[in-house]
Design a protein around this motif. Structure first.
Motif, PDB file in Angstrom:
ATOM      1  N   ASP A 165      -1.603  -5.434   7.122  1.00  0.00           N
ATOM      2  CA  ASP A 165      -0.597  -5.879   6.140  1.00  0.00           C
ATOM      3  C   ASP A 165      -0.439  -7.395   6.187  1.00  0.00           C
ATOM      4  OD1 ASP A 165       0.716  -3.256   5.038  1.00  0.00           O
ATOM      5  OD2 ASP A 165       0.545  -2.958   7.198  1.00  0.00           O
TER       6      ASP A 165
ATOM      7  N   ARG B 200       0.689  -1.951  -1.103  1.00  0.00           N
ATOM      8  CA  ARG B 200      -0.075  -0.912  -0.418  1.00  0.00           C
ATOM      9  C   ARG B 200       0.345   0.450  -0.954  1.00  0.00           C
ATOM     10  NH1 ARG B 200       1.930   1.420   3.580  1.00  0.00           N
ATOM     11  NH2 ARG B 200       3.184  -0.386   4.153  1.00  0.00           N
TER      12      ARG B 200
ATOM     13  N   TRP C 148      -8.797  -1.962   2.842  1.00  0.00           N
ATOM     14  CA  TRP C 148      -7.795  -2.373   1.858  1.00  0.00           C
ATOM     15  C   TRP C 148      -7.501  -3.863   1.986  1.00  0.00           C
ATOM     16  CZ3 TRP C 148      -2.433  -3.336   3.307  1.00  0.00           C
ATOM     17  CH2 TRP C 148      -1.606  -3.609   2.215  1.00  0.00           C
TER      18      TRP C 148
END
Length: 788
Positions: A268, A293, A406
């Protein structure tokens, strides 16, 4: 520039003999013929180098703001152009076929990877002969052509050492030279390589410092130097496609160690850091937004504390892998510069054939084959911690966690396989050509796509699209040349319509707007909750004001959404993306998928010395009972070595002789080894050794009972508690009388695997009750004939 003497729309260029006086005596002064002129491209045609990396997300490389150092990409960008809206297909083989043909991937039969091909035209993995590849066009116009690295465009039933080789790079692919591997991925330390169509061993071992990326760079450098030494006036087309940075993430430890502690704050935070850096570099607009996210992707803070050191190491290894790859790309670029031809070489450096890969599970993987077999649960946090120091080494086959994928796609949504969102399809691209590009360090923001590269190269080479190749009329390329962007940072984009589709994930781009729908989640390779196609929820984004697809406008502009949905259907129909096929695991079964198989029936006869046979070249023994019978000749000092082996260190099975005794090992993912050994040694002389596996049944991946026989007499028994249900390996093979690559059993090495004595033949039979325990020559002949 002088006028070109050739009409190049028909390839090969037809020979047109000169007519004139022919004298009887060659010494006659009236005898004259024009000198033989080698075929050359038009004057001024540049050298071309395409570098295509694998599984690199938009936000991974430092050239586009990422945490992985790529100084070579940065250097080329400083002397050329960055493209921040360059797109791929969301998956490797489709992108590669599209790039090499200038056509959409369904249009050339590559709707997905070759291993999941079906009989549908857009999914068959068969490139129509009406769509000749760019290398063939360049070769027939006088270019020297070579490919180094990954080729994932060969239909699986054509991937054995017997071909046919029409789809191989140096067969019908147009490359005069090929050195690399066939398939989706390879062990970087011990790859299965081909030189042309001939299987070859790596020139060294991992212990001796071998690494595939370095080897490919060495080969590319040597070829370019030789080409310019022997043909200095002829331009080259070189395609460098390393397996990096596809899993397994293999890299020398010192490269990974450069990143120690760099990812301790998790994905993150890393995503936010990358986004800030991207804005600082200007590779994303100042008003771009960082997309949130999704719930399917866990937060770093929610990951188990005991697993976080493992997760950190996964990303350290990946970052080192990408920097290591960039370094070796730089060696090739430096070699071109040393030859004094860098200014005259058009270089495409494409940082990924799709977005970063989320195929490594939520926790990452020590052996990614665990997830492909639905057995990721075997890799517990405790197991992962015990293996943490081995990540990236020859004993690993590792992949990083979904969260890192991601983060490596910052600031975009989703990942590889998700063709709906830019996280799956947007990749950083650098174009470098000092002789033609004058806006050094410039940024280009026009929408571009991998199908645009082929028409770009034809335009800069002064070559027309051929109307006929090898006697076959050609359909037009479907991409748009990017040359107009070289001197036009503000030029209106010309590629303003593009559809996307992969496993049901689909989208469309049209004049700034995009309509998209995510259908399935990429890391759910087996099972998963997949909705009906008609139940998919579409989203709408205005790219002119929303670069990263952060603000869904579907409810505000329903008419625009419907317009784009209809347009997607029209384009998808035009290019063979219909019918949509959202199956994954089922398509690995050739019978269900409707593609040909190399092996038919329930029996296969193999002979000593046969090897490098892919899984699609051998009858499948998964999830069923089977028997292996071998006729061997044993010397007086006893048998030793491999009779037959399928797979390698990270999963497979083998029947071999150890301490003179017949031994069977079933290796589950390199985690569990189930061994059954005969009690007596194999007698000297000619004998039959047989192994029978009686499958427990009751589902996939179950265990079974093993019985060993000599000449029909039982000599040992044991148990296999679990098996691999879907795939043994993406790169290891089946070998008879020896074992190439890594070894299934720890009892022997590749150097000691060759059978001492002679393996006459080996027969694999599905089921264990079809034949007697001793196969007579007559019975073996009958079986061989029945398979034809």
């Amino acid at each position: 520039m002088s006028a070109d003497r050739h009409t190049r729309a028909v390839l090969p260029i037809p020979d047109r003999p000169a007519h004139g006086l022919t004298t009887f005596d060659a010494k006659d002064p009236d005898t004259a013929y024009p000198p033989i002129a080698p075929l050359m491209p038009p004057e001024g045609a540049p050298n071309v180098l395409i570098v295509l990396l694998d599984d690199v997300g938009f936000g991974a490389a430092s050239a586009f703001g990422g945490p992985c150092e790529t100084p070579v990409a940065e250097r080329l960008a400083a002397g050329g152009l960055r493209y921040n809206r360059f797109h791929t297909t969301a998956l490797c083989a489709p992108t590669r076929q599209a790039l090499l043909t200038g056509r959409n991937h369904h249009s050339v039969g590559m709707g997905s990877i070759t291993e999941t091909a079906t009989s549908a035209p857009g999914q068959s993995s068969l490139r129509p002969n009406t769509k000749a590849p760019l290398p063939m066009t360049l070769k027939l116009n006088g270019y020297s052509t070579a490919q180094f690295g990954k080729c994932h465009e060969v239909p699986v039933w054509q991937s054995s050492p017997m071909g046919p080789f029409d789809a191989w790079p140096s067969g019908g692919g147009g490359f005069e030279t090929f050195y690399g591997f066939i398939g989706g991925e390879n062990n970087q330390w011990d790859p299965a390589l081909y030189n042309g169509t001939t299987p070859v061993d790596p020139p060294a071992t991992a212990e001796e410092g071998y690494h595939l990326t370095e080897d490919l760079a060495d080969r590319a450098i040597a070829w370019i130097r030789a080409q310019k030494s022997l043909m200095p006036d002829r331009p080259f087309f070189a395609y460098l496609a390393p397996g990096a940075t596809h899993a397994p993430h293999h890299v020398p430890q010192e490269w990974a160690d450069r990143y120690r502690g760099r990812f301790a704050d998790g994905w993150d935070v890393q995503r936010e850091r990358t986004f800030a850096r991207q804005k600082e570099l200007g590779v994303v607009p100042a008003d771009a937004q960082l997309t949130p996210r999704h719930d399917e992707i866990p937060a770093w803070d929610d990951m188990p504390e005991e697993l976080k050191p493992v997760l950190e190491r996964e990303m350290e290894v990946y970052a080192g892998f990408l920097e290591h790859t960039d370094f070796h790309v730089g060696r090739v670029v430096d070699a071109i510069a040393d030859l004094g031809i860098l200014d005259d070489t058009l270089i495409y450096y494409i940082l990924g054939d799709n977005g970063a890969s989320a195929e490594g599970t939520l926790n990452g993987a020590f052996n990614e084959m665990a997830n492909f077999n639905g057995m990721a649960g075997l890799e517990t946090p405790e197991f992962m911690r015990s293996k943490m120091d081995e990540f990236g080494s020859p004993s690993s086959y590792n992949h990083y966690a979904v969260g890192w994928a991601w983060a490596m796609n910052s600031p975009l949504q989703w990942t590889k396989q998700v063709a709906s969102h830019w996280g799956g399809t947007r990749n950083g691209a650098v174009v470098h050509w000092p002789a033609r590009i004058h806006d050094k360090g410039g940024l280009r923001t026009q929408f571009t796509h991998c199908i645009d590269i082929a028409p770009t190269i034809l335009e800069v080479a002064g070559l027309p699209e051929p109307t006929s190749v090898n006697g076959v009329l050609q359909s037009p390329m479907e991409g748009t040349s990017m040359v107009y962007t070289f001197d036009g940072p503000d030029a209106a984009e010309r590629h303003d319509l593009q559809y996307f589709e992969m496993f049901g994930n689909r989208g469309i781009y049209f004049k700034g707007w995009s309509a998209v729908t995510k259908h399935r989640t990429p890391w759910e390779l087996v099972g998963g909750n997949v909705p009906e196609l008609d139940d998919d929820v579409w989203e709408l984004y205005n790219g002119s004001a929303d670069w990263s697809q952060a603000n869904n406008l579907a409810s505000e502009h329903p008419d625009k959404l419907r317009q784009l949905q209809r347009l997607w259907l029209i384009e998808a129909t035009k290019y063979n993306a219909i019918p949509i096929d959202d199956r994954t695991g089922e398509r690995l079964n050739a019978e269900l998928a409707g593609r040909p198989t190399l092996v038919h029936g329930s029996s296969q006869l193999l002979y000593a010395g046969m090897g490098r046979l892919s899984e699609n070249s051998v009858v499948s023994i998964k999830n069923k009972s089977f028997a292996v019978t071998a006729e061997v000749e044993v010397p007086e000092d006893g048998a030793a070595g491999v009779i037959i082996a399928q797979g390698g260190r990270f999963g497979g099975w083998t029947l071999y002789a150890h301490d003179g005794r017949a031994t069977f090992v079933y290796n589950v993912l390199g985690i569990h080894h189930f061994t059954t050994a005969a009690e007596p040694p194999i007698p000297s002389g000619r004998h039959q050794v047989r192994m029978e596996f009686a499958y427990d049944g009751g589902g996939l991946g179950k265990g079974g009972t093993v019985t060993l026989y000599y000449d029909g007499e039982a000599v040992g028994s044991g148990r296999v508690e679990a098996t691999q249900a879907i795939i043994f390996s993406a790169d290891e093979t089946t070998d008879v009388g020896y074992e190439s690559g890594t070894t299934v059993s720890p009892d022997y090495t590749a150097e000691t695997s060759r059978f001492r004595g002679k393996v006459v033949w080996v027969q694999i039979d599905l089921g264990t009750d079809d034949h007697d325990h001793f196969i007579s020559p007559e019975e073996r002949l009958r079986i061989a004939v029945s398979r034809q």
